[in-house]
Design a protein around this motif. Structure first.
Motif, PDB file in Angstrom:
ATOM      1  N   PHE A   1       0.793  -1.286   0.345  1.00  0.00           N
ATOM      2  CA  PHE A   1      -0.140  -0.146   0.020  1.00  0.00           C
ATOM      3  C   PHE A   1       1.094   1.423  -0.822  1.00  0.00           C
ATOM      4  O   PHE A   1       2.023   0.959   0.376  1.00  0.00           O
ATOM      5  CB  PHE A   1      -1.062   0.453   1.290  1.00  0.00           C
ATOM      6  CG  PHE A   1      -2.089  -1.465   1.169  1.00  0.00           C
ATOM      7  CD1 PHE A   1      -1.368  -2.254   1.888  1.00  0.00           C
ATOM      8  CD2 PHE A   1      -3.379  -0.177   0.718  1.00  0.00           C
ATOM      9  CE1 PHE A   1      -2.991  -3.217   1.374  1.00  0.00           C
ATOM     10  CE2 PHE A   1      -4.493  -1.574   0.590  1.00  0.00           C
ATOM     11  CZ  PHE A   1      -4.005  -2.803   0.386  1.00  0.00           C
TER      12      PHE A   1
ATOM     13  N   GLY B   1      -4.510 -11.006   6.799  1.00  0.00           N
ATOM     14  CA  GLY B   1      -6.500 -10.541   6.542  1.00  0.00           C
ATOM     15  C   GLY B   1      -6.501  -9.001   7.211  1.00  0.00           C
ATOM     16  O   GLY B   1      -5.802  -8.291   6.228  1.00  0.00           O
ATOM     17  N   ASP B   2      -7.170  -9.039   8.298  1.00  0.00           N
ATOM     18  CA  ASP B   2      -7.920  -7.720   8.842  1.00  0.00           C
ATOM     19  C   ASP B   2      -6.992  -7.415  10.105  1.00  0.00           C
ATOM     20  O   ASP B   2      -7.947  -6.501  10.650  1.00  0.00           O
ATOM     21  CB  ASP B   2      -9.319  -7.435   8.562  1.00  0.00           C
ATOM     22  CG  ASP B   2      -9.749  -7.370   7.622  1.00  0.00           C
ATOM     23  OD1 ASP B   2     -11.309  -7.495   7.142  1.00  0.00           O
ATOM     24  OD2 ASP B   2      -9.177  -7.108   6.279  1.00  0.00           O
ATOM     25  N   ASP B   3      -6.093  -8.280   9.876  1.00  0.00           N
ATOM     26  CA  ASP B   3      -5.891  -7.866  11.327  1.00  0.00           C
ATOM     27  C   ASP B   3      -4.153  -7.548  11.569  1.00  0.00           C
ATOM     28  O   ASP B   3      -3.212  -7.989  11.070  1.00  0.00           O
ATOM     29  CB  ASP B   3      -5.447  -9.155  12.383  1.00  0.00           C
ATOM     30  CG  ASP B   3      -6.807 -10.043  12.410  1.00  0.00           C
ATOM     31  OD1 ASP B   3      -7.615 -11.111  12.079  1.00  0.00           O
ATOM     32  OD2 ASP B   3      -7.702  -8.850  13.513  1.00  0.00           O
ATOM     33  N   ILE B   4      -3.888  -6.510  12.450  1.00  0.00           N
ATOM     34  CA  ILE B   4      -2.282  -6.512  12.404  1.00  0.00           C
ATOM     35  C   ILE B   4      -1.951  -7.448  13.121  1.00  0.00           C
ATOM     36  O   ILE B   4      -2.257  -7.714  13.675  1.00  0.00           O
ATOM     37  CB  ILE B   4      -2.124  -5.081  12.639  1.00  0.00           C
ATOM     38  CG1 ILE B   4      -2.585  -3.496  11.386  1.00  0.00           C
ATOM     39  CG2 ILE B   4      -0.626  -4.448  13.186  1.00  0.00           C
ATOM     40  CD1 ILE B   4      -2.776  -2.068  11.751  1.00  0.00           C
ATOM     41  N   VAL B   5      -0.446  -7.352  13.081  1.00  0.00           N
ATOM     42  CA  VAL B   5       0.885  -8.663  12.846  1.00  0.00           C
ATOM     43  C   VAL B   5       1.733  -8.297  13.658  1.00  0.00           C
ATOM     44  O   VAL B   5       2.014  -7.494  12.888  1.00  0.00           O
ATOM     45  CB  VAL B   5       0.621 -10.541  12.396  1.00  0.00           C
ATOM     46  CG1 VAL B   5      -0.800 -10.979  11.949  1.00  0.00           C
ATOM     47  CG2 VAL B   5       1.396 -10.173  11.026  1.00  0.00           C
TER      48      VAL B   5
ATOM     49  N   GLY C   1       2.792  -1.428  15.141  1.00  0.00           N
ATOM     50  CA  GLY C   1       3.062  -2.053  14.829  1.00  0.00           C
ATOM     51  C   GLY C   1       4.670  -2.206  13.672  1.00  0.00           C
ATOM     52  O   GLY C   1       4.894  -3.432  13.369  1.00  0.00           O
ATOM     53  N   ALA C   2       4.189  -0.803  13.757  1.00  0.00           N
ATOM     54  CA  ALA C   2       5.774  -0.774  12.605  1.00  0.00           C
ATOM     55  C   ALA C   2       6.670  -0.898  13.607  1.00  0.00           C
ATOM     56  O   ALA C   2       6.845  -0.865  15.192  1.00  0.00           O
ATOM     57  CB  ALA C   2       6.038   0.198  12.438  1.00  0.00           C
TER      58      ALA C   2
ATOM     59  N   TRP D   1      -3.886   6.142   2.569  1.00  0.00           N
ATOM     60  CA  TRP D   1      -2.849   6.909   2.510  1.00  0.00           C
ATOM     61  C   TRP D   1      -3.855   7.626   1.376  1.00  0.00           C
ATOM     62  O   TRP D   1      -3.797   7.200   0.275  1.00  0.00           O
ATOM     63  CB  TRP D   1      -2.139   5.791   1.307  1.00  0.00           C
ATOM     64  CG  TRP D   1      -1.552   5.010   2.449  1.00  0.00           C
ATOM     65  CD1 TRP D   1      -0.516   5.190   2.899  1.00  0.00           C
ATOM     66  CD2 TRP D   1      -1.821   3.602   3.101  1.00  0.00           C
ATOM     67  NE1 TRP D   1      -0.646   3.479   4.278  1.00  0.00           N
ATOM     68  CE2 TRP D   1      -1.205   3.328   4.406  1.00  0.00           C
ATOM     69  CE3 TRP D   1      -3.148   2.884   2.699  1.00  0.00           C
ATOM     70  CZ2 TRP D   1      -1.169   1.614   4.137  1.00  0.00           C
ATOM     71  CZ3 TRP D   1      -3.527   1.589   3.755  1.00  0.00           C
ATOM     72  CH2 TRP D   1      -2.597   1.481   4.391  1.00  0.00           C
TER      73      TRP D   1
ATOM     74  N   ALA E   1       0.360  -7.944   3.827  1.00  0.00           N
ATOM     75  CA  ALA E   1       0.489  -6.576   3.232  1.00  0.00           C
ATOM     76  C   ALA E   1       1.789  -5.217   4.162  1.00  0.00           C
ATOM     77  O   ALA E   1       1.047  -6.034   5.119  1.00  0.00           O
ATOM     78  CB  ALA E   1      -1.704  -6.230   4.428  1.00  0.00           C
TER      79      ALA E   1
ATOM     80  N   ALA F   1       3.496  -1.026   9.391  1.00  0.00           N
ATOM     81  CA  ALA F   1       2.941  -2.256   9.491  1.00  0.00           C
ATOM     82  C   ALA F   1       2.473  -3.579   9.483  1.00  0.00           C
ATOM     83  O   ALA F   1       2.678  -3.423   7.639  1.00  0.00           O
ATOM     84  CB  ALA F   1       2.026  -1.092  10.533  1.00  0.00           C
ATOM     85  N   CYS F   2       1.783  -4.398   9.656  1.00  0.00           N
ATOM     86  CA  CYS F   2       2.201  -5.558   8.207  1.00  0.00           C
ATOM     87  C   CYS F   2       0.886  -5.822   8.604  1.00  0.00           C
ATOM     88  O   CYS F   2       0.183  -6.355   9.693  1.00  0.00           O
ATOM     89  CB  CYS F   2       2.801  -6.515   8.280  1.00  0.00           C
ATOM     90  SG  CYS F   2       4.655  -6.623   7.660  1.00  0.00           S
ATOM     91  N   ALA F   3      -0.186  -6.810   8.096  1.00  0.00           N
ATOM     92  CA  ALA F   3      -0.890  -7.260   8.263  1.00  0.00           C
ATOM     93  C   ALA F   3      -1.765  -8.307   7.225  1.00  0.00           C
ATOM     94  O   ALA F   3      -0.917  -8.476   6.051  1.00  0.00           O
ATOM     95  CB  ALA F   3      -2.437  -5.996   7.708  1.00  0.00           C
TER      96      ALA F   3
ATOM     97  N   LEU G   1       1.753  -1.874   4.982  1.00  0.00           N
ATOM     98  CA  LEU G   1       1.158  -0.629   5.861  1.00  0.00           C
ATOM     99  C   LEU G   1       1.760   0.830   5.959  1.00  0.00           C
ATOM    100  O   LEU G   1       2.901   0.471   6.735  1.00  0.00           O
ATOM    101  CB  LEU G   1       0.026  -1.005   6.515  1.00  0.00           C
ATOM    102  CG  LEU G   1      -1.007  -2.370   6.612  1.00  0.00           C
ATOM    103  CD1 LEU G   1      -1.388  -2.600   7.865  1.00  0.00           C
ATOM    104  CD2 LEU G   1      -1.083  -2.739   5.501  1.00  0.00           C
TER     105      LEU G   1
END
Lengths: 81, 157
Positions: A8, A56-60, B139-140, B119, A73, A52-54, A75
């Protein structure tokens, strides 16, 4: 294992495409996938720590274990509104 | 629905949030302006991780409802290409009284701008474009210093 990557924002521009496929030896974590991406797309190296990484619809977190067929994903820093 | 590609409509939001106990209605509309950091902006293009954005914006609405003395809080954000003057985001807050409504509206807009996976790419009069620098999501690996809304976008904030 095969992982689908969706980039993204600026990550898509830096990697040259919105979507990529990675083949990783199992077991693999998100961090392993990011290391593989960085090796394949050096332009992403500086941006990856800020992403950040996801799945599905969850940040991991970076130590999240991936399974074959996962869609990961990337992000980058957000700028909505 | 919190994310849509269609032009935003305010009337459905107002109808969905109507409450006879609410004496205050605060509406924020973020519109595309024609300048940012001294450059002439022609248009914006928004993209989003839609599934995650829907989930996180709904969570921010619930968080805002719990934090302030308000009756409801709803946000809708548009994605795709937006021309100058078009509305990118609506936030609607209703409360018994105006003070809480104004404060909650500011809070929810700030939270969505800094925490929703959306974005913004700016397109300039000279034909170039760039993704606007933003805020790292939790999470970053590293934290980008937060920039104020006025510093991060060509929408009015």
């Amino acid at each position: 294992m095969n992982i689908d990557i969706e980039c993204f924002g600026v990550a898509a521009r830096l990697s040259g495409a919105r979507r990529h496929q990675l083949s990783l030896p199992a077991p693999a974590t998100v961090r392993d996938a990011l290391d593989a991406l960085a090796a394949q797309f050096p332009e992403l190296v500086q941006a990856l720590p800020n992403c950040a990484c996801a799945v599905g619809d969850d940040i991991v977190p970076r130590d999240h274990r991936l399974v074959d067929g996962d869609a990961l994903a990337l992000l980058p820093p957000v700028s909505g509104g | 629905m919190r994310i849509t590609e269609a032009p935003l409509q305010l009337d459905p939001l107002l109808a969905a949030t109507a409450n006879p106990a609410s004496g205050a209605l605060v509406i924020f509309a973020g519109a595309v302006r024609n300048h940012h950091e001294g450059r002439a902006v022609c248009a914006l293009h928004y993209t989003a991780h839609v599934g995650l954005a829907e989930k996180l914006i709904a969570a921010i609405e619930r968080e805002t409802l719990a934090k302030f003395d308000i009756h409801c809080c709803r946000v809708v954000h548009r994605i795709g290409r937006l021309d100058i003057g078009e509305v990118a985001i609506y936030a609607v807050v209703r409360a018994a009284h105006r003070s809480a409504a104004f404060t909650a509206a500011d809070y929810v807009v700030h939270a969505v701008k800094h925490r929703a996976p959306i974005w913004k790419e700016e397109f300039y009069a000279d034909g170039t474009s760039r993704f606007v620098d933003g805020c790292c999501l939790a999470g970053a690996d590293t934290a980008v210093p937060h920039r104020t809304p006025e510093e991060t976008c060509a929408t009015s904030s």
